[in-house]
Every structure is written in structure tokens, then in C-alpha cells.
Design an enzyme around this catalytic site. Structure first.
Site, short mmCIF file in Angstrom:
data_model
loop_
_atom_site.label_atom_id
_atom_site.label_comp_id
_atom_site.label_asym_id
_atom_site.label_seq_id
_atom_site.Cartn_x
_atom_site.Cartn_y
_atom_site.Cartn_z
CG ASP A 1 55.39 21.43 41.07
OD1 ASP A 1 54.51 20.93 41.79
OD2 ASP A 1 56.04 22.44 41.38
CG PHE B 1 65.20 23.25 40.39
CD1 PHE B 1 64.18 22.61 41.08
CD2 PHE B 1 66.38 22.57 40.17
CE1 PHE B 1 64.35 21.32 41.56
CE2 PHE B 1 66.57 21.27 40.64
CZ PHE B 1 65.54 20.64 41.33
#
Length: 352
Positions: free
Chosen positions: A79, A328
Site C-alpha cells: 500500500d 488482505f
């Protein structure tokens, strides 16, 4: 953009909250799961980055080392809006290791360098350690109860919204590609679009298993996975009675498909169920078949490992847990607080 009404394993959270108010609230540390060789033609560089995406850092490392960007690889995308640690692999046969103390990129610093014989490829990691701070929690009692349930029973193993691109564009482009409205030549885009389509299909089947309370119940013909491993087998009639106890003790996991150009892998009642679930996603199948993508089975439920949490004040909690490769953290957070529209994209909303 519409979003998928994906089922919650523990019911929709009662509490609102804030995720990633600052990058330091979302810390990710990559664990390859193996020792590096210390020699070989690949230079391994461990980078801590803040505010930079993986592709950009890879390009900048290539530029500094005076090699092609295609000669730089990594185990997974991390990210941008976070503090992350990961390894980059620079193929540099016959060349000296660059002096990375001279490399400068805002938001990045080199933590370690070494050598490796084999190229680091996508997915070649054990998993990631997460440290996440959730702020502005409106219902601490509900969050505490959910954390206890998650530590015991896990969460849906959904692909997070980042898989689908900004405003679901990866999914939109995948459908256009499937309908031969566009020709996608760039390797990264092809990969992103295919992944988005297959991930949406997995998410829908997984959500339906949760909706009918069979995510943790064996159905005849199920594709069952040894928990934490990629291999799977079909639940046959002759051994059916022995499988539920193994599922209850987390030895086995129910799986859902990331479809390929062949069969789904399930049989009997499980095959009928998955086939029905995927009827509305058939527009993607010509693309998957043309690209000859292989079937992958993925666990419907995932349990964060070594999950711990600490309340910093009445409205702030810090989480620590480990997830295997491909899982995730945002799907864990989704079960804890209301993310205010950050659910996963539903492929059906892009199919006319």
C-alpha cells in the site's frame, strides 16, 4: 461506483472508525519465509517506504542501479498510504552491488542489502506482519467483542478494494477487454485486470457461502484445503463423515474458486452451488479462457495469526497480527468497524 453487498461473518459492525488517518497507522512488514543466499546475480534491497507505491520505488531503484525496470522484481505490491517494509530484487549478473547509501528518494530508506541466487517472484513470500491503529471508534464495546470473535473464528478471506483499482476501474477494463472493446498489451495492466475479474468472482462465491451458513460446513463435492496450504482435495461421499470434525478444528478450510479456463474443481452439490453463483459473471469467462489462466482455490475464511490488540484510549485500538501471502488486512478491518463505503466492488454492477 456501486459496491458489493458482501456478507459479514460476524454481522455488520455497529461502530464507525477511522483507518489510515496517517500512514504510520498502517505498518506492514514483509516476511519472505526463507533465508536469503548472500550470493548470486540478484541484489536484494530491503526498503522501508512511506507515501510511495511499489512500482514507483522499483523504477527508482532501477534508475539508480542503471538497469532496466524489468530487471527489478518484488514479492508483492504494498500500500502507498502506509509504512511498509519489503524486498526488491535487482538482477545484476557480473556487476558490483551499488552503494545504496547514496540512493535518495523521499519517504524511502534502505534497511538492508544482500545477494540472492534466484529471482524474487510475485507471491514468493510467507506473508506480512501488520500493526494497525484504528481511531475515532464510536462503540468500543462492539469492537472489543468483534476482536475476540475474529481471534477465535477468523474473517471472510475477501480480496480488498485495492485489487479492483480506483473506482473499480480494473474491473471495468477487464469487462471491456473480455468484450474485445479494447486490446490490452501492457503486462501489468493485463495482470491487474485479470486478477480483478477473478477476485470479484471469488468474493461473490465466498459471500454466498457465508450467507447460507456453509462457509464452515462441508458440502458434498467441496474442494477442501489443508489450512495454510495451496493443495486441496474433493470431499467424496465415502469420507464425508470424517471431514466436518477436521474443518471444526481448523485442520481443513472450505475454498471458493478463482476460475480458470478449465473446471471449477468441485463436484456434486458444491459444483452446482458454485455454478449458480457464477452465472452473472459469465461475461468474464471468454477473457479467462483466451488468456488460459489456471484455476486457483482459496480459503473462504482466514484466521489472523497471533492476533493481539491494545486499547490506547477509549476510542483508539492498536492491532497486531500476521496474514499469509495473498490475504488482505483491510478485510480484517472490515469486520471490526464500519468503513463507510470501503466494501469490495461487485463485478455484476459492471455487467449490462
Amino acid at each position: 461506483m456501486k459496491v458489493m453487498n458482501a456478507q459479514y461473518l460476524h454481522g455488520k459492525p455497529l461502530s464507525s472508525g477511522t483507518l489510515k488517518s496517517v500512514p504510520e497507522d498502517f505498518v506492514v512488514k514483509e516476511d519472505l519465509g526463507f533465508e536469503l543466499d548472500g550470493e548470486g546475480e540478484h541484489v536484494m534491497v530491503r526498503v522501508e517506504k512511506t507515501g510511495c507505491n511499489t512500482l514507483f520505488v522499483a523504477e527508482q531503484l532501477a534508475k539508480f542501479a542503471k538497469i532496466s525496470a524489468r530487471a527489478v522484481s518484488y514479492a508483492g505490491l504494498k500500500d502507498r498510504h502506509a509504512v511498509t517494509e519489503q524486498w526488491f530484487c535487482l538482477q545484476m549478473p557480473g556487476k558490483e552491488t551499488p552503494d545504496f547509501s547514496a540512493w535518495q528518494l523521499e519517504g524511502c530508506k534502505v534497511l538492508a542489502t544482500t545477494r540472492q541466487k534466484r529471482k524474487l517472484r510475485i507471491g514468493s513470500l510467507k506473508g506480512n506482519q501488520f500493526e494497525i491503529i484504528l481511531r475515532d471508534i464510536s462503540d468500543a464495546k462492539d469492537v472489543e467483542l468483534r476482536l475476540q470473535k475474529i481471534a477465535l473464528a477468523g474473517v471472510p478471506n475477501y480480496f480488498g478494494e485495492q485489487r479492483f483499482g480506483r473506482d473499480g476501474q480494473n474491473l471495468t477494463q477487464a469487462l471491456r477487454w473480455a468484450n474485445q472493446e479494447i486490446n490490452v498489451r501492457e503486462r501489468n495492466k493485463r495482470s491487474f485486470y485479470l486478477s480483478a475479474a477473478r477476485s470479484a468472482m471469488f468474493n461473490h462465491v465466498a459471500s454466498e457461502r457465508i450467507a447460507n451458513n456453509t462457509a464452515q460446513q462441508v458440502i458434498l463435492g467441496d474442494a477442501l484445503q489443508l489450512t495454510g496450504r495451496g493443495s486441496w482435495f474433493v470431499a467424496a461421499q465415502e469420507e464425508f463423515s470424517t471431514l466436518q470434525p477436521r474443518l471444526d478444528t481448523n485442520e481443513l478450510s472450505v475454498t471458493a474458486p478463482l476460475p480458470g479456463d478449465g473446471e471449477l474443481g468441485t463436484q456434486d452439490a458444491a459444483l452446482a452451488f458454485e455454478t449458480q453463483c457464477l452465472l452473472d459473471y459469465q461475461a468474464f469467462m471468454p477473457l479467462i479462457q483466451r488468456e488460459r489462466v489456471s484455476l486457483v482455490r482459496r480459503a473462504v475464511i482466514v484466521k489472523p495469526q497471533n492476533m493481539q490488540w491494545q486499547w490506547l484510549d477509549d476510542a483508539t485500538v492498536k492491532l497486531n497480527f500476521f496474514l499469509n501471502s495473498g490475504c488482505f488486512a483491510t478485510s480484517v478491518v472490515r469486520e471490526i468497524i464500519n468503513l463507510n463505503g470501503q466494501d469490495n466492488v461487485d463485478a455484476k454492477d459492471f455487467i449490462e
